[in-house]
Design an enzyme around this catalytic site. Structure first.
Site, PDB file in Angstrom:
ATOM      1  N   CYS A   1      17.489  92.252  -3.974  1.00  0.00           N
ATOM      2  CA  CYS A   1      18.396  90.784  -3.913  1.00  0.00           C
ATOM      3  C   CYS A   1      20.023  91.663  -3.980  1.00  0.00           C
ATOM      4  O   CYS A   1      20.868  91.391  -3.360  1.00  0.00           O
ATOM      5  CB  CYS A   1      18.228  90.355  -4.207  1.00  0.00           C
ATOM      6  SG  CYS A   1      18.650  88.386  -4.181  1.00  0.00           S
TER       7      CYS A   1
ATOM      8  N   CYS B   1       7.657  93.442  -1.942  1.00  0.00           N
ATOM      9  CA  CYS B   1       7.384  93.558  -2.801  1.00  0.00           C
ATOM     10  C   CYS B   1       5.937  94.155  -3.075  1.00  0.00           C
ATOM     11  O   CYS B   1       5.038  93.510  -1.683  1.00  0.00           O
ATOM     12  CB  CYS B   1       6.640  91.741  -3.375  1.00  0.00           C
ATOM     13  SG  CYS B   1       5.824  91.479  -4.598  1.00  0.00           S
TER      14      CYS B   1
ATOM     15  N   CYS C   1      19.591  81.108  -3.069  1.00  0.00           N
ATOM     16  CA  CYS C   1      18.402  82.083  -1.936  1.00  0.00           C
ATOM     17  C   CYS C   1      18.406  80.669  -0.628  1.00  0.00           C
ATOM     18  O   CYS C   1      18.456  80.066  -0.429  1.00  0.00           O
ATOM     19  CB  CYS C   1      16.715  81.438  -2.843  1.00  0.00           C
ATOM     20  SG  CYS C   1      15.709  82.115  -2.005  1.00  0.00           S
TER      21      CYS C   1
ATOM     22  N   PHE D   1       4.613 103.392  37.058  1.00  0.00           N
ATOM     23  CA  PHE D   1       6.067 103.305  37.330  1.00  0.00           C
ATOM     24  C   PHE D   1       7.177 103.461  36.022  1.00  0.00           C
ATOM     25  O   PHE D   1       8.386 103.462  36.454  1.00  0.00           O
ATOM     26  CB  PHE D   1       6.556 102.072  37.990  1.00  0.00           C
ATOM     27  CG  PHE D   1       5.941 101.460  39.732  1.00  0.00           C
ATOM     28  CD1 PHE D   1       5.407 102.811  40.587  1.00  0.00           C
ATOM     29  CD2 PHE D   1       6.701 100.307  40.236  1.00  0.00           C
ATOM     30  CE1 PHE D   1       4.858 102.245  41.123  1.00  0.00           C
ATOM     31  CE2 PHE D   1       5.673 100.347  41.214  1.00  0.00           C
ATOM     32  CZ  PHE D   1       5.189 100.757  41.478  1.00  0.00           C
TER      33      PHE D   1
ATOM     34  N   CYS E   1       7.119 106.851  33.993  1.00  0.00           N
ATOM     35  CA  CYS E   1       6.302 108.017  33.279  1.00  0.00           C
ATOM     36  C   CYS E   1       7.718 108.538  33.172  1.00  0.00           C
ATOM     37  O   CYS E   1       8.721 108.705  33.313  1.00  0.00           O
ATOM     38  CB  CYS E   1       5.851 109.426  34.555  1.00  0.00           C
ATOM     39  SG  CYS E   1       5.223 110.916  33.070  1.00  0.00           S
TER      40      CYS E   1
ATOM     41  N   CYS F   1       2.689  89.542 -11.525  1.00  0.00           N
ATOM     42  CA  CYS F   1       4.297  90.671 -10.938  1.00  0.00           C
ATOM     43  C   CYS F   1       4.590  91.587 -12.180  1.00  0.00           C
ATOM     44  O   CYS F   1       3.535  91.627 -12.965  1.00  0.00           O
ATOM     45  CB  CYS F   1       5.775  90.039 -11.819  1.00  0.00           C
ATOM     46  SG  CYS F   1       7.206  90.968 -11.672  1.00  0.00           S
TER      47      CYS F   1
ATOM     48  N   CYS G   1      11.899  94.029  -5.905  1.00  0.00           N
ATOM     49  CA  CYS G   1      12.461  92.031  -5.391  1.00  0.00           C
ATOM     50  C   CYS G   1      14.183  92.298  -6.081  1.00  0.00           C
ATOM     51  O   CYS G   1      15.319  91.627  -5.222  1.00  0.00           O
ATOM     52  CB  CYS G   1      12.133  91.280  -5.581  1.00  0.00           C
ATOM     53  SG  CYS G   1      12.129  91.234  -7.845  1.00  0.00           S
TER      54      CYS G   1
END
Length: 422
Positions: free
Chosen positions: A353, A389, A379, A133, A135, A343, A349
């Site tokens: 932000c 990250c 934050c 049912f 396509c 880091c 990052c």
């Protein structure tokens, strides 16, 4: 080792991996090779009135070095004579009686045509039927495919026709080209279907050739909306699967999950959200049948690690965790933490932000590199820095609740509590 075997409406297979109705299940040659490789079952490419396909048929979206992240096709149902398909289905069932053999159907829109096709397929010894049912191209103008799946009343009528004749399990395959799959799912269950499968492909245009100005796939200077599938559609498929698994009517029948299943992890996610079997297409068209080995090994190892003996120990386990936004805990709060030892000082990052989020990361210029730290008071725990990250576990989210009690938005409003002071 864990037991991967499935029993879907009495259709047994050694593992939950079925090949979806598509070119990989178009003929005996393909299906036998798939069974020899270890696939648990197949849904034979859709049978109905014979059609004529065009050339070319496929296009794709590549992303960040990954080929076929999204895949588009304008191929129709089987263009091979029905008698050849039926003969080959019977031969495959005879040679591999322990594998699931489900046959996809899309009959002309009359009770008599459906009954005739069902009788012919059942004579092959097939274990189940899947009603196509969904396509989205090349069949809708004939009142077939998505034209059925987009109208719950028509879907229910066709399912009722099928259930009048079928003596083997019936699975109804839903189209995603609707505002919600639940109404057609409801109608199909009310019509008597034994199970549901979803999603079929999503109408799409994958891109435009900037030299010819014609979208792909190219057919003599023209193109058409195609059916989109592959890894790109997995989030949509999981959402629609969950709505079916949560609904009190549609959750009463087993579900076969489809849409971007490429790895054992994908399969586990589909089953956690309610699928008993999973169907695979694009990944096989890209990598070949042998991927089944990794898919089985990976699922087996994960189940052993989690202590699951069978797939039924975790099917649907994640469904109750999907709730409504207004029921989420407002007092739950997280803040980011940057592991300075991990880091690599790329600054991704900070850019994310600072430019697009909450300016919650400090930048300290230095030699030989800059350093970054979190302003916890700013934050909001949005996760963006963690997502961008490139180093695993460099940025983690640390829980810092705003209060011990569970508090949702409805209760927050009832108490007249203060909103953010900006």
């Amino acid at each position: 080792m864990a037991d991967l075997s499935t029993n879907f409406l009495g259709i047994k297979s050694p593992n939950p991996y079925w090949l979806a109705s598509a070119p990989p299940t178009d003929k005996k040659y393909n299906v036998l090779r798939a069974f020899e490789a270890g696939w648990g079952g197949v849904v034979w490419k859709t049978l109905g009135s014979q059609v004529k396909n065009v050339s070319s048929r496929y296009s794709a979206v590549d992303f960040n070095g990954t080929k076929m992240m999204g895949f588009n096709n304008i191929e129709l149902i089987s263009d091979r004579p029905l008698d050849i398909n039926l003969r080959e289905i019977a031969e495959c069932v005879r040679l591999f009686p322990d594998r699931a053999m489900v046959v996809s159907l899309m009959a002309d829109n009359s009770r008599e045509k459906w009954h005739e096709l069902i009788a012919q397929v059942e004579d092959t010894g097939a274990h189940g039927l899947e009603l196509n049912f969904g396509c989205p191209h090349g069949m809708t103008e004939r009142g077939m495919g998505a034209a059925v799946g987009q109208d719950p009343e028509i879907a229910k009528m066709v399912v009722e026709w099928v259930m009048e004749k079928a003596t083997i399990p019936v699975i109804t395959k839903l189209t995603p080209n609707v505002h919600s799959v639940v109404p057609t799912g409801h109608a199909s269950v009310e019509g008597g279907t034994n199970a549901l499968s979803l999603i079929n492909t999503i109408q799409s245009v994958t891109g435009v050739d900037l030299d010819t100005f014609v979208p792909n796939p190219y057919v003599a200077g023209k193109s058409v909306y195609g059916g989109y599938c592959g890894p790109a559609v997995k989030p949509v498929a999981l959402k629609m699967l969950t709505t079916i698994a949560q609904d009190p009517v549609t959750s009463q029948v087993p579900i076969s999950g489809i849409g971007g299943v490429s790895t054992w992890k994908d399969a586990a996610e589909f089953m956690l959200l309610g699928a008993t079997s999973v169907q695979v297409c694009t990944a096989v068209m890209k990598h070949g049948f042998r991927i089944i080995e990794d898919m089985c090994d990976g699922l087996n190892n994960w189940m052993d690690e989690k202590g699951f003996k069978t797939i039924y120990d975790f099917i649907g386990k994640s469904v109750p965790t999907i709730t409504h936004w207004e029921d989420l805990d407002i007092n739950y709060h997280i803040v980011a933490n940057i592991n300075q030892d991990k880091c690599i000082h790329c600054g991704l990052c900070y850019i994310a932000c600072e430019d697009t989020s909450h300016q919650a990361i400090n930048l300290t210029y230095g030699k030989p590199f800059n350093t970054y730290s979190i302003k916890e008071e700013e934050c909001v725990g949005c996760n963006l820095c963690k997502l961008v990250c490139p180093v695993d576990d460099c940025i983690t989210m640390v829980e810092q609740r705003k209060g011990d009690e569970y508090l949702n938005w409805k209760e927050f409003q009832r108490r007249g509590l203060p909103l953010n002071d900006h």
